[in-house]
Motif scaffolding. Structure first.
Motif, PDB file in Angstrom:
ATOM      1  N   GLN A 135       0.831  -1.211   0.000  1.00 31.42           N
ATOM      2  CA  GLN A 135       0.000   0.000   0.000  1.00 31.42           C
ATOM      3  C   GLN A 135       0.865   1.260   0.000  1.00 31.42           C
ATOM      4  O   GLN A 135       0.583   2.222  -0.714  1.00 31.42           O
ATOM      5  CB  GLN A 135      -0.927  -0.026   1.222  1.00 31.42           C
ATOM      6  N   SER A 168       2.618   1.546  -3.390  1.00 29.46           N
ATOM      7  CA  SER A 168       1.666   1.952  -4.436  1.00 29.46           C
ATOM      8  C   SER A 168       1.515   3.468  -4.475  1.00 29.46           C
ATOM      9  O   SER A 168       1.561   4.087  -5.549  1.00 29.46           O
ATOM     10  CB  SER A 168       0.316   1.287  -4.186  1.00 29.46           C
ATOM     11  N   ARG A 171       2.887   5.605  -7.708  1.00 24.96           N
ATOM     12  CA  ARG A 171       1.959   6.383  -8.544  1.00 24.96           C
ATOM     13  C   ARG A 171       2.305   7.867  -8.490  1.00 24.96           C
ATOM     14  O   ARG A 171       2.115   8.597  -9.459  1.00 24.96           O
ATOM     15  CB  ARG A 171       0.519   6.132  -8.119  1.00 24.96           C
ATOM     16  N   THR A 225       3.619   3.327 -13.055  1.00 26.50           N
ATOM     17  CA  THR A 225       2.425   2.515 -12.841  1.00 26.50           C
ATOM     18  C   THR A 225       2.749   1.036 -12.685  1.00 26.50           C
ATOM     19  O   THR A 225       2.130   0.339 -11.872  1.00 26.50           O
ATOM     20  CB  THR A 225       1.451   2.699 -14.019  1.00 26.50           C
ATOM     21  N   ALA A 271       3.732   0.344  -9.223  1.00 28.13           N
ATOM     22  CA  ALA A 271       2.571   0.378  -8.339  1.00 28.13           C
ATOM     23  C   ALA A 271       1.756  -0.903  -8.449  1.00 28.13           C
ATOM     24  O   ALA A 271       1.392  -1.523  -7.440  1.00 28.13           O
ATOM     25  CB  ALA A 271       1.707   1.596  -8.660  1.00 28.13           C
ATOM     26  N   ARG A 272       1.469  -1.325  -9.686  1.00 33.41           N
ATOM     27  CA  ARG A 272       0.622  -2.502  -9.864  1.00 33.41           C
ATOM     28  C   ARG A 272       1.319  -3.773  -9.404  1.00 33.41           C
ATOM     29  O   ARG A 272       0.692  -4.705  -8.885  1.00 33.41           O
ATOM     30  CB  ARG A 272       0.193  -2.622 -11.319  1.00 33.41           C
ATOM     31  N   GLU A 326       0.727  -3.730  -5.841  1.00 32.83           N
ATOM     32  CA  GLU A 326      -0.706  -3.863  -5.547  1.00 32.83           C
ATOM     33  C   GLU A 326      -1.202  -5.291  -5.705  1.00 32.83           C
ATOM     34  O   GLU A 326      -2.129  -5.723  -5.002  1.00 32.83           O
ATOM     35  CB  GLU A 326      -1.512  -2.926  -6.457  1.00 32.83           C
TER      36      GLU A 326
END
Length: 441
Positions: free
Chosen positions: A412, A415, A419, A424, A427-428, A431
């Protein structure tokens, strides 16, 4: 031949003291364009032609009549033979020095470590020795067996599997003390090559010389320039300038002792630097008299004379606290605290390669057998660097082992930050590992 000195006298109370001190300390070790290009050409030749280039350069620069690379390799038996060729007194001195250096450096060994967080995540550090280290040793009459001990022993203590030594033998002149030191220190392979070509061979490897991970050891301007160019391909210890000593004295030590301590570094070469700082002006006068008295007795008197006249100084300060300030400003390679209570002043020293404490601790002991390493930062670089040690032959890898819960919580945070950087995929990636329950919160 008459020799005398005209050593500079500075006073910290003078308005121009800072400017004069800066001028005294200034040292440019940058190669000129001709040296730089010559080194680049040598490196290119070694990379392209390997052993053949090494043989050719050794013939040309060292006057060695080698016909193949086999003529430039010394095996372990040759090193052991050197032990029998030196005197028993020399062998005993080398072995005692090696033992003290080894014991001291054993204290520097670092172990891997880990800790576990409440959610089961494990973090830590894995300490691993280098696979192979290269040791450059100057050759001929200006040879330093002590440098072999100081460079090879920390590598072996660190756990380096193979130490490869290169040492030139100009006109075929072999220094048995150097080879004996290599034997005692545990050097694995020796190649009798030197100069920029030896550095290039260690950095890139040839058919016979193995590629190393780090190159350590002193050399001339060609060696130093080559080390600059191969840095990044391999690690290096440092680009060292001339040797230097700073003596801080309260005025109560025998002035002959202090003069000889200054000589001990000045005799290295004309660019070496020897400085004395004291609040006692009369003592500075006595040391100056000792310098003039003792200089004619020195074998290397002319070198000492040029060093002392060109880069030496006697500096008067108002008190010992100002002496500490000047010492930190200079950040010397060797610092002697020749005072009544050196422990009291030790906390005031922030920058020094090695600190020699008390009237009886000459810098020369550190060069040979005290135990700490004599490969030290020069030219003020003690402000940010340290003596050569076991840690120079170890590398550290971070350990990150996330539990499911830990990966979810850290995901978390990662992420949000990823971002914020518009990354991205970062982040993903994080995530995906966030637990469903937490995703919904």
């Amino acid at each position: 031949m008459t020799v005398s000195t005209a050593i500079a006298r500075l006073n910290a109370a003078d308005p121009d003291f800072a400017r004069h001190l800066d001028h005294l300390l200034s040292w440019e070790s940058v190669s000129d364009d001709a040296v730089n290009q010559r080194v680049l050409d040598i490196i290119k030749a070694v990379r392209e032609r390997g052993d053949a280039a090494l043989v050719e350069f050794t013939q040309r620069f060292d006057g060695v009549q080698a016909t193949s690379i086999d003529d430039l390799i010394l095996d372990r038996e040759r090193l052991e033979l050197a032990l029998t060729r030196i005197t028993p007194v020399q062998r005993q001195a080398l072995e005692k020095a090696a033992e003290r250096v080894r014991i001291y450096h054993e204290w520097q060994k670092q172990d891997s470590w880990q800790y576990t967080e409440a959610d089961g995540t494990v973090l830590g550090q894995k300490v691993t020795p280098l696979d192979r280290a290269g040791l450059y040793v100057p050759g001929g009459k200006a040879s330093y067996p002590s440098s072999v001990l100081m460079n090879a022993i920390p590598a072996k203590v660190a756990g380096v599997a193979e130490v490869v030594m290169v040492v030139p033998t100009p006109r075929g002149e072999v220094n048995e003390l150097v080879l004996a030191a290599a034997c005692i220190a545990g050097v694995d392979r020796v190649f009798t090559v030197g100069g920029a070509q030896a550095v290039a061979a260690l950095a890139y490897g040839t058919e016979s010389v193995p590629q190393v991970d780090k190159i350590v050891g002193p050399g001339n301007i060609y060696v130093a320039t080559a080390k600059r160019h191969v840095f990044g391909q391999v690690g290096i210890d440092m680009i060292a300038g001339p040797s230097e000593i700073l003596v801080v004295c309260d005025g109560q030590t025998d002035p002959d002792w202090i003069a000889m301590d200054l000589f001990s570094q000045a005799e290295h070469d004309e660019d070496a630097q020897a400085i004395l700082v004291s609040p006692d002006a009369a003592f500075l006068d006595r040391v100056a008299a000792s310098i003039d008295k003792l200089l004619p007795t020195m074998e290397r008197a002319q070198i000492i004379q040029k060093s002392v006249n060109g880069r030496g100084a006697l500096i008067q300060v108002k008190d010992m606290q100002q002496a500490m300030d000047v010492a930190n400003r200079i950040a010397p390679e060797h610092l002697e605290l020749s005072v009544a209570d050196p422990q009291a002043w030790l906390p005031h020293i922030r920058h020094a390669g090695a600190i020699f404490m008390g009237r009886h601790t000459s810098e020369a002991l550190g060069d040979y057998c005290a135990g700490p390493n004599h490969v030290l930062p020069t030219s003020g670089t003690a402000r940010f660097s340290s003596p050569l040690g076991v840690y120079d032959f170890q590398k550290r890898s971070s350990i990150i082992f996330c539990s499911e819960q830990g990966a979810s919580e850290l995901g978390q945070t990662a992420s949000v930050l990823a971002r914020g950087e518009s990354l991205t995929a970062h982040a993903r990636s994080a995530e995906y590992r966030i637990l469903t329950q937490q995703k919904g919160n």
